[in-house]
Scaffold this motif. Structure first.
Motif: not given
Length: 313
Positions: A1-4, A20-21, A40-41, A71-72
């Protein structure tokens, strides 16, 4: 996940990072105080560090209501998830789970639980301690039996058990009077009605115990060794009211389709004291195999239209 992330979207309520892998979610997720839905599938989550450290102590543990991690690659339910006490919907379908932890009972607000498509072999009785659970999906697993405690899920409206290894249902399932959907297709109890069940002849001790109980032979605790007194106290009555017999360790198991809520007919397990005991709850005595099979087939064909929704739905 992006910072900020929290600086850009401080009021974010729904976050979808499916497909998103993603292999891990960092601590920046914990600084989203308004987040109530996390999807977060179909990612690569499941290894060490997949979930942010300190999740159970964060504000997210209180705000999150919907979590979908289907699906993880999770091989077990992460302990941190069992601390999300405000969670109402949890999806972990299509992972690599082999069991359901007893601590699942801590998710007292849970209304929807999806665990289909795993390798689960049994259901812990603690699952019945979820008072708000309305939808339970356990399809496409390797479950062989249903604990009778599941009948305590009085809020349950839908139960999906298709494509498992079930050969019978406990009679207690009839207590789920508010159940609207029950799916059992793809189980042995549907594929082939169970007829060939074994019966181990009673031991001499059991025969003596049955005689004492059925003939009301008087005895006092001082007349017998303590272990025999305890043994005699374990007698179970045969369900056939015309029989009046009892059994201890040796009994006949039989399956019978029983009316459920006036809508369906379910195959339930019953116990008889001997193969010769013809019970009103049994399709026929096992002492006449051909007649038993004929009766079972006739009954199944008559009830076919009533069973279609519950067994094939």
């Amino acid at each position: 996940l992006p910072a900020g992330l929290s600086q850009w979207f401080p009021a974010l309520e729904v976050l979808d990072v499916s497909g998103t892998g993603l292999a891990e979610m960092g601590t920046e997720l914990l600084s989203l105080p308004c987040l109530h839905t996390l999807l977060a599938k179909n990612n690569r989550l499941g290894g060490p560090g997949s979930l942010p450290k300190g999740l159970e102590q964060s504000s997210l543990a209180r705000s999150l209501r919907v979590l979908n991690l289907s699906g993880n690659r999770f091989a077990e339910v992460p302990p941190a998830l069992l601390q999300l006490r405000g969670l109402r919907s949890l999806s972990l379908g299509g992972n690599r789970l082999h069991d359901i932890p007893p601590d699942i009972q801590e998710l007292r607000s849970l209304e929807f639980l999806y665990l289909g498509g795993n390798f689960i072999t049994e259901i812990p009785p603690e699952l019945a301690k979820l008072p708000s659970l309305r939808y339970l999906v356990l399809c496409d697993n390797k479950i062989q039996s249903i604990p009778p405690q599941l009948a305590q899920l009085h809020s349950l409206r839908s139960l999906s058990l298709h494509n498992n290894l079930l050969t019978y249902l406990p009679r207690e399932i009839l207590n789920l009077v508010h159940l609207e959907e029950l799916s059992l297709r793809g189980n042995p109890l549907v594929v082939r009605f169970v007829r060939d069940l074994t019966y181990n002849p009673p031991s001499l001790q059991e025969l003596a115990g049955r005689t004492i109980k059925t003939r009301n032979v008087p005895y006092a605790p001082s007349d017998l060794p303590g272990n025999l007194v305890r043994y005699l106290s374990l007698a179970s009555n045969c369900p056939n009211p015309k029989c009046g017999g009892v059994y201890f360790d040796s009994c006949v198991r039989q399956i019978k389709f029983v009316d459920f809520c006036g809508k369906y007919r379910l195959p339930l397990m019953h116990y008889l004291c001997s193969p010769e005991c013809s019970s009103p709850y049994s399709s026929a005595s096992q002492s006449s195999t051909s007649q038993s099979e004929s009766d079972s087939e006739d009954e199944a064909s008559v009830a076919a239209h009533r069973m279609q929704k519950v067994l094939l739905g």
